[in-house]
Design a protein around this motif. Structure first.
Motif, PDB file in Angstrom:
ATOM      1  N   THR A  12       5.542   3.253   1.981  1.00  0.00           N
ATOM      2  CA  THR A  12       4.851   2.044   1.542  1.00  0.00           C
ATOM      3  C   THR A  12       4.729   1.100   2.726  1.00  0.00           C
ATOM      4  O   THR A  12       5.618   1.043   3.589  1.00  0.00           O
ATOM      5  CB  THR A  12       5.612   1.331   0.403  1.00  0.00           C
ATOM      6  N   ASP A  39      -2.914  11.731  -0.101  1.00  0.00           N
ATOM      7  CA  ASP A  39      -2.923  10.977  -1.360  1.00  0.00           C
ATOM      8  C   ASP A  39      -2.384   9.586  -1.063  1.00  0.00           C
ATOM      9  O   ASP A  39      -1.172   9.380  -0.951  1.00  0.00           O
ATOM     10  CB  ASP A  39      -2.057  11.685  -2.406  1.00  0.00           C
ATOM     11  N   THR A  40      -3.296   8.627  -0.909  1.00  0.00           N
ATOM     12  CA  THR A  40      -2.916   7.270  -0.530  1.00  0.00           C
ATOM     13  C   THR A  40      -3.819   6.266  -1.226  1.00  0.00           C
ATOM     14  O   THR A  40      -4.882   6.620  -1.749  1.00  0.00           O
ATOM     15  CB  THR A  40      -3.031   7.052   0.992  1.00  0.00           C
ATOM     16  N   ASP A  41      -3.417   5.005  -1.185  1.00  0.00           N
ATOM     17  CA  ASP A  41      -4.252   3.938  -1.730  1.00  0.00           C
ATOM     18  C   ASP A  41      -5.489   3.678  -0.876  1.00  0.00           C
ATOM     19  O   ASP A  41      -6.394   2.950  -1.315  1.00  0.00           O
ATOM     20  CB  ASP A  41      -3.445   2.642  -1.848  1.00  0.00           C
ATOM     21  N   LEU A  42      -5.512   4.234   0.339  1.00  0.00           N
ATOM     22  CA  LEU A  42      -6.645   4.034   1.248  1.00  0.00           C
ATOM     23  C   LEU A  42      -7.495   5.284   1.393  1.00  0.00           C
ATOM     24  O   LEU A  42      -8.375   5.339   2.249  1.00  0.00           O
ATOM     25  CB  LEU A  42      -6.151   3.592   2.631  1.00  0.00           C
ATOM     26  N   VAL A  93       0.855  -1.179   0.000  1.00  0.00           N
ATOM     27  CA  VAL A  93       0.000   0.000   0.000  1.00  0.00           C
ATOM     28  C   VAL A  93       0.896   1.236   0.000  1.00  0.00           C
ATOM     29  O   VAL A  93       1.858   1.325   0.761  1.00  0.00           O
ATOM     30  CB  VAL A  93      -0.937  -0.004   1.217  1.00  0.00           C
ATOM     31  N   ARG A  94       0.568   2.192  -0.854  1.00  0.00           N
ATOM     32  CA  ARG A  94       1.419   3.368  -1.049  1.00  0.00           C
ATOM     33  C   ARG A  94       0.770   4.617  -0.474  1.00  0.00           C
ATOM     34  O   ARG A  94      -0.431   4.847  -0.651  1.00  0.00           O
ATOM     35  CB  ARG A  94       1.675   3.565  -2.549  1.00  0.00           C
ATOM     36  N   VAL A  95       1.574   5.405   0.225  1.00  0.00           N
ATOM     37  CA  VAL A  95       1.209   6.751   0.662  1.00  0.00           C
ATOM     38  C   VAL A  95       2.110   7.703  -0.092  1.00  0.00           C
ATOM     39  O   VAL A  95       3.329   7.670   0.061  1.00  0.00           O
ATOM     40  CB  VAL A  95       1.395   6.929   2.179  1.00  0.00           C
ATOM     41  N   ARG A  96       1.513   8.579  -0.889  1.00  0.00           N
ATOM     42  CA  ARG A  96       2.301   9.512  -1.689  1.00  0.00           C
ATOM     43  C   ARG A  96       2.426  10.882  -1.030  1.00  0.00           C
ATOM     44  O   ARG A  96       3.460  11.537  -1.154  1.00  0.00           O
ATOM     45  CB  ARG A  96       1.674   9.643  -3.085  1.00  0.00           C
ATOM     46  N   ASP A 101       6.392  10.128   2.317  1.00  0.00           N
ATOM     47  CA  ASP A 101       6.143   9.183   1.228  1.00  0.00           C
ATOM     48  C   ASP A 101       6.502   7.814   1.763  1.00  0.00           C
ATOM     49  O   ASP A 101       7.638   7.577   2.186  1.00  0.00           O
ATOM     50  CB  ASP A 101       7.021   9.541   0.028  1.00  0.00           C
ATOM     51  N   TYR A 132      -3.289  11.939   6.105  1.00  0.00           N
ATOM     52  CA  TYR A 132      -3.031  11.264   4.840  1.00  0.00           C
ATOM     53  C   TYR A 132      -3.858  11.929   3.749  1.00  0.00           C
ATOM     54  O   TYR A 132      -5.085  12.012   3.849  1.00  0.00           O
ATOM     55  CB  TYR A 132      -3.398   9.790   4.946  1.00  0.00           C
ATOM     56  N   THR A 166     -10.382   3.070   5.784  1.00  0.00           N
ATOM     57  CA  THR A 166      -9.058   2.805   6.338  1.00  0.00           C
ATOM     58  C   THR A 166      -9.157   2.034   7.647  1.00  0.00           C
ATOM     59  O   THR A 166      -8.259   1.251   7.982  1.00  0.00           O
ATOM     60  CB  THR A 166      -8.270   4.114   6.533  1.00  0.00           C
TER      61      THR A 166
END
Length: 247
Positions: A238, A54-57, A3-6, A236, A52, A99
């Motif tokens: 993962t 911009d994230t996948d969640l 899972v990525r957190v940008r 940033d 958070y 989340t």
């Protein structure tokens, strides 16, 4: 996976607490606090707010109470032992249901729903005037409250820190976090890169509320002066899949 957190903003405060009190708080997990100081009487607890973006969640706020612990099976003590210690996640309120479900199901994090009130700039940027009702005295100010079921858990106010050049603070870091949920202990490895980092000795005002989580923090001897506080304009990171561990 991973899972990525940008894009995310971070505020943390690190406290030195009584190791026995910290151990009692997390005894249910089977994890052992990382002890240091004379006679192994001290432990580290980190209180953290994440926004958070911009994230996948999705987008959400998250508060964490983290206790630095030894890897399962390790009995290491002393300041050097902290280099290999991981963060055991004891509290983890969030404000979004997706989340919450993902955190509990994928990583075994003890996420619960909460309400967040945020005052000031949460990205290290300069505040001009009063943002969200915050009283601004020094150009930069950030604070937040966390409440669960109408009961306040914690309020924190951060003073601005000193900027750290990215060439020092922006190196990739790999850390393990530990969780315990429904009788299962898990380890999750994450990699992060911080930018726009600021540090300050002390630098945070902590107030506890009436929720049972607050009583647990009070049992650690909080509120007290923080060892150090910090912020990051961006994180940033993962998160890998969790591994079941024997504590």
């Amino acid at each position: 996976m991973p899972v990525r957190v940008r894009t995310a903003h971070q505020h943390t405060a690190m406290f030195v607490v009584d190791a026995d009190a910290a151990q009692r708080m997390i005894d249910y997990s089977g994890m052992r606090v990382c002890r240091f100081g004379r006679g192994g009487r001290r432990a580290l607890v980190v209180l953290m707010l994440m926004r958070y973006l911009d994230t996948d969640l999705g987008e959400y706020y998250e508060y964490g109470t983290n206790v630095m612990v030894n890897p399962p099976g390790s009995q290491a003590t002393g300041v050097r032992a902290l280099q290999s210690a991981g963060a055991f996640v004891h509290h983890l309120p969030v404000d979004q249901p997706f989340t919450l479900e993902a955190g509990r199901t994928i990583w075994g994090y003890p996420k619960v729903m909460a309400d967040f009130t945020v005052r000031g700039a949460d990205n290290g940027a300069e505040v001009r005037g009063a943002d969200n009702g915050a009283e601004v005295r020094d150009g930069r100010r950030f604070g937040f409250d966390v409440s669960i079921d109408g009961q306040r858990v914690v309020s924190m106010e951060f003073a601005p820190g000193l900027p750290i050049p990215d060439r020092f603070a922006g190196r990739p870091q790999v850390h393990s976090t530990y969780s315990y949920l429904d009788g299962v202990a898990r380890e999750t490895e994450g990699q992060m890169v911080l930018s726009g980092v600021r540090y300050r000795p002390g630098g945070v005002s902590l107030r506890l509320g009436e929720h049972p989580y607050a009583a647990e923090l009070a049992a650690l001897g909080l509120p007290r002066r923080a060892l150090v506080s910090s912020s990051a304009a961006n994180v940033d990171m993962t998160f890998a899949d969790a591994k079941i561990v024997g504590a």
